[in-house]
Design an enzyme around this catalytic site. Structure first.
Site, PDB file in Angstrom:
ATOM      1  N   SER A   1      14.502  -0.804   0.648  1.00  0.00           N
ATOM      2  CA  SER A   1      14.686  -0.954  -0.795  1.00  0.00           C
ATOM      3  C   SER A   1      13.699  -0.035  -1.489  1.00  0.00           C
ATOM      4  CB  SER A   1      14.411  -2.399  -1.207  1.00  0.00           C
ATOM      5  OG  SER A   1      14.175  -2.465  -2.605  1.00  0.00           O
TER       6      SER A   1
ATOM      7  N   TYR B   1       9.804 -10.111  -0.006  1.00  0.00           N
ATOM      8  CA  TYR B   1      10.991  -9.264   0.196  1.00  0.00           C
ATOM      9  C   TYR B   1      10.575  -7.855   0.611  1.00  0.00           C
ATOM     10  CZ  TYR B   1      15.243  -6.631  -1.092  1.00  0.00           C
ATOM     11  OH  TYR B   1      16.336  -5.799  -1.097  1.00  0.00           O
TER      12      TYR B   1
END
Ligand code: NDP
Length: 244
Positions: free
Chosen positions: A139, A152
């Protein structure tokens, strides 16, 4: 015989767009999903209607046995595996600061995003054909490091590290390992739980002033999976419109 690509988490969002794009590129595709059989069947149906080849296979990537069965079913039904796209991932809609993150949230993120990618990569090392490609999912938050995303982002930073190391460990096998790191992309994972104002603010963080679409990310995966991407190895490609 067509080359075969397994796309994890392909029932919805970015994975569904990747499955359709790789089918258009000429791969027979395995549409993996965790629980949403109806959505996976829709993706398979759309690919078949466009003249492509696809099957749906349920497997929870966090479970070693499921992942073994995913590869076994792909080989039994389609004959081989050439490309693994490790797209399956979760991001809970409300992510608190690290101090308020509970054990269950942390453990689920690690189990699916990090261990899940590890499980499929490990299986792929034994199953992929010569010339194979592994494409992981990170990401762009690994670059922006926004508050609230510690657990995350930790899973995605781990995926980037494994990407670079596995690329070196596969020396001599003619298999490349890369990662794609999307920025904000219009899927349930990003949109759920956000106000229109917040979505607009995050979209404007990129100089191109819009959200990514699943197809934008599928194009990057198509490049890495196809003949033109063959000299890219051990890299993380940020596909985010220039956000970071
Ligand atoms: P979605 O929530 O839209 O879709 C997630 C997909 O993953 C679904 O197909 C879901 O299957 C599947 N999945 C979830 N858990 C598992 C599991 N344990 N085993 C197998 N499959 C599973 O997510 P996106 O398309 O947005 O995200 C795809 C990837 O891109 C993720 O790795 C995400 O972290 C990454 N990413 C996304 C960004 C974004 O803004 N959207 C930004 C940066 C990275 P089912 O339908 O069965 O539940």
């Amino acid at each position: 015989m067509k080359q075969v690509a397994i796309i994890t988490g392909a029932s919805r969002g970015i994975g569904a767009a990747i499955a359709q794009r790789l089918a258009k590129d000429g791969f027979a595709v395995v549409v993996n999903y965790a629980g949403n059989a109806a959505e996976a069947d829709k993706v398979v149906g759309a690919i078949a209607a466009a003249g492509g080849t696809a099957i749906a296979v349920q497997a929870d990537v966090s479970r070693t046995d499921d992942v073994r069965r995913l590869f076994e079913q792909a080989i039994a039904q389609l004959g081989r595996v050439d490309v693994l796209v490790n797209n399956a991932g979760i991001m809970p809609p409300q992510l608190p600061p690290l101090a308020a993150t509970d054990d269950d949230t942390f453990d689920r993120l690690v189990a699916i995003n990090l261990k899940g990618s590890f499980n499929t990569m490990r299986e792929a090392t034994a199953r992929l054909e010569q010339g194979g490609r592994i494409i992981n999912f990170s990401s762009s938050l690994v670059g922006t490091l926004l508050p609230g995303y510690s657990a995350y982002v930790a899973t995605k930073a781990g995926v980037e590290a494994m990407t670079a190391i596995l690329a070196k460990e596969l020396r001599g096998k003619n298999i490349t390992v890369n990662a794609v790191a999307p920025g904000p992309t219009a899927t349930a994972l990003f949109l759920d739980g956000k106000t229109p104002e917040l979505i607009d603010r995050l979209a404007k963080m990129t100089p191109l002033e819009r959200l990514g679409q699943p197809e934008d990310i599928a194009s990057a995966v198509s490049f890495l999976a196809g003949p033109d991407g063959g000299w890219i190895n051990g890299q993380t490609l940020r596909a985010n419109g220039g956000m970071v």
